[in-house]
Design an enzyme around this catalytic site. Structure first.
Site, PDB file in Angstrom:
ATOM      1  N   ASP A 247      -4.558 -12.791  10.774  1.00 54.40           N
ATOM      2  CA  ASP A 247      -3.660 -12.907   9.946  1.00 54.40           C
ATOM      3  C   ASP A 247      -2.383 -13.867  10.193  1.00 54.40           C
ATOM      4  O   ASP A 247      -1.354 -13.112  10.205  1.00 54.40           O
ATOM      5  CB  ASP A 247      -3.213 -11.377   9.514  1.00 54.40           C
TER       6      ASP A 247
ATOM      7  N   HIS B 270       1.056  -1.085   0.093  1.00 56.17           N
ATOM      8  CA  HIS B 270       0.019  -0.021  -0.006  1.00 56.17           C
ATOM      9  C   HIS B 270       0.884   1.198   0.106  1.00 56.17           C
ATOM     10  O   HIS B 270       2.005   1.180   0.463  1.00 56.17           O
ATOM     11  CB  HIS B 270      -0.722   0.088   1.125  1.00 56.17           C
TER      12      HIS B 270
ATOM     13  N   ASP C  62       2.545   1.877   3.392  1.00 54.60           N
ATOM     14  CA  ASP C  62       3.479   1.004   3.864  1.00 54.60           C
ATOM     15  C   ASP C  62       4.907   1.595   3.599  1.00 54.60           C
ATOM     16  O   ASP C  62       5.866   1.189   4.304  1.00 54.60           O
ATOM     17  CB  ASP C  62       3.297  -0.299   3.196  1.00 54.60           C
TER      18      ASP C  62
HETATM   19  C1  XUL Z   1      -7.091  -6.327   5.493  1.00 58.96           C
HETATM   20  C2  XUL Z   1      -6.260  -6.852   4.527  1.00 58.96           C
HETATM   21  C3  XUL Z   1      -5.613  -5.729   3.586  1.00 58.96           C
HETATM   22  C4  XUL Z   1      -5.888  -6.094   2.346  1.00 58.96           C
HETATM   23  C5  XUL Z   1      -5.043  -4.939   1.454  1.00 58.96           C
HETATM   24  O1  XUL Z   1      -7.786  -7.378   6.338  1.00 58.96           O
HETATM   25  O2  XUL Z   1      -6.288  -8.027   4.337  1.00 58.96           O
HETATM   26  O3  XUL Z   1      -4.195  -5.917   4.054  1.00 58.96           O
HETATM   27  O4  XUL Z   1      -5.126  -7.258   1.579  1.00 58.96           O
HETATM   28  O5  XUL Z   1      -5.384  -3.688   1.444  1.00 58.96           O
END
Ligand code: XUL
Ligand code: CO
Length: 433
Positions: A307, A99, A102
């Site tokens: 995550d 992004h 980042d």
């Molecule tokens: C958030 C997510 C993000 C997207 C990109 O849950 O998955 O990091 O992958 O914006």
């Protein structure tokens, strides 16, 4: 060279019997699986945000990671890029994703943000040339800064819509310049916290219009990659409009974009939506909108987006089975949208997390390929639906209720239930793992 990963060697394939932590046991990049090298099936990408921009906080405590590139200057941003590319090389990942927020410091103005991004894009371009590492996708962070707290495209304030549109343009430009193969939109705050203050109809129209503008600009700029939407049902907003693959498909149809936009499907988001990962992948395949995956693992008890790095091979085998059934990736790939646990402080934790994830993906892929090549699972599926391949079966869907009833009466149709054979198929799948 920085000294962040000092002493950590480039990771090589050593086979399943190796007892070296810093080696692949299953990911053998050039090994051919179903006629294609593993690296070309999997198309691994490392995610900049979790590995290099996330400080290790959770809802109860702040930063746990102490990284030398944490800071607001361009020097910090360049050091971060140096370390990131060192990690990509140690792992041998062919791609990365980022992004805007980042990779560049946050400026005081939009113009400053753009200048910072452009400077880092030039820095990336040199590193990509030198290493051969490519960009799987770029995206805009339209959710972290407080200006986006009430949404980006769906904001009640048109100025935020404008700021978001302009930001997306800069991120599409950056992605194009770096030869990115996709551009992703994840609507982090495109949803609502409470219906009491929300004009849902208006917000959906705004989101649809923004997406049409993205697609128009893609064609105008001649971007050959795919535009991908990443569905997620909630978090950070209580309800997000891009809830899951099926919901997004309805949205694309409404705005005439179903031939233009594909899906970036994330394991953890599928789980939050109450689906399995393979369900979301299969749905996208059937709707003709499968694009790419964000590979991670969600905790099944916590109810939020954890995550974690993936390690559940049986689940991943079923996921890659659907990817292979979709014909595999074209512009897409396997992006590790996964972060360390906040106690995993050491540089080697970052490397080993990816090593384990890459190995688990490779195992899953190999099992999926074996299932598909063996054909028993597909044969059982075809057998279950065999009646629909007969002339009578095919004719039914072109018939009508009155004619069907006449035939049922004339033939004395009286269907006998048949076993779905679920346990038998589950046993079969376990044989490939
Ligand atoms: C958030 C997510 C993000 C997207 C990109 O849950 O998955 O990091 O992958 O914006
Ligand atoms: Co993601």
């Amino acid at each position: 060279m920085t000294d962040f990963f000092k002493g950590i060697p480039a990771i090589k394939y050593e086979g399943p019997d190796s007892d070296n932590d810093f080696a692949f046991r299953h990911y053998n990049p050039d090994e051919v699986v179903m006629g294609k090298a593993m690296k070309d099936h999997l198309r691994f990408a490392a995610a900049y945000w979790h590995s290099f921009a996330w400080p290790g906080g959770d809802p109860f405590g702040g930063q746990t990671f102490d990284r030398p590139w944490f800071g607001d200057s361009m020097d910090h941003a360049r050091l971060k890029a140096d370390v990131a590319f060192e990690m990509f090389q140690i792992l041998g990942v062919p791609y990365f994703c980022f992004h805007d927020a980042d990779v560049r410091p946050e400026g005081a103005t939009f113009a400053q943000n753009t200048a910072n991004l452009e400077a880092i894009v030039d820095y990336f371009a040199e590193k990509m040339d030198a290493t051969g590492i490519k960009l799987l996708w770029g995206t805009a962070n339209l959710f972290s800064h407080k200006r986006f707290m009430s949404g980006a495209a769906t904001n009640p304030d048109p100025d935020v819509f404008a700021y978001s549109a302009a930001t997306i343009k800069t991120c599409m430009d950056a992605t194009m310049k770096l030869g990115g193969e996709n551009y992703v939109l994840w609507g982090g705050r495109e949803g609502y916290e409470t219906l009491l203050n929300t004009d849902m109809g208006r917000e959906r129209q705004q989101a649809g219009r923004m997406l049409q503008m993205v697609v128009d600009y893609k064609h105008k700029m001649g971007f050959k990659g795919a535009i991908l939407i990443e569905p997620k049902p909630q978090e950070p907003t209580k309800h997000q409009y891009d809830y899951d693959v099926a919901t997004v498909y309805g949205f694309l149809k409404e705005f005439g974009l179903e031939g233009e936009v594909q899906m970036n499907i994330e394991q953890g988001h599928a789980i939050l939506a109450g689906h399995s990962f393979e369900h979301e992948l299969a749905m996208a395949r059937e709707l003709g909108i499968f694009g790419s995956i964000d590979m991670n693992r969600n905790d099944y008890q916590s109810g939020w987006d954890t995550d974690q790095f993936p390690n559940n091979v049986p689940e991943m085998a079923l996921a890659y089975y659907e990817v292979l059934r979709a014909g595999g990736f074209t512009t897409g790939g396997t992006n590790f949208d996964a972060k360390l646990r906040r106690q995993s402080l050491d540089p080697e934790d970052l490397i080993l997390a990816h090593v384990g994830g890459m190995d688990a993906c490779a195992s899953g892929l190999k099992a999926a390929a074996a299932m598909l090549e063996d054909g028993k699972l597909e044969a059982a599926r075809s057998d279950r639906y065999a009646g629909w391949d007969t002339a009578d079966g095919k004719g039914l869907l072109n018939s009508d209720l009155e004619s069907i009833m006449a035939t049922v009466v004339a033939d004395g149709t009286n269907p006998e239930p048949r076993s779905g054979r679920q346990e038998r198929l589950e046993n079969l799948v376990n044989r490939y793992l």
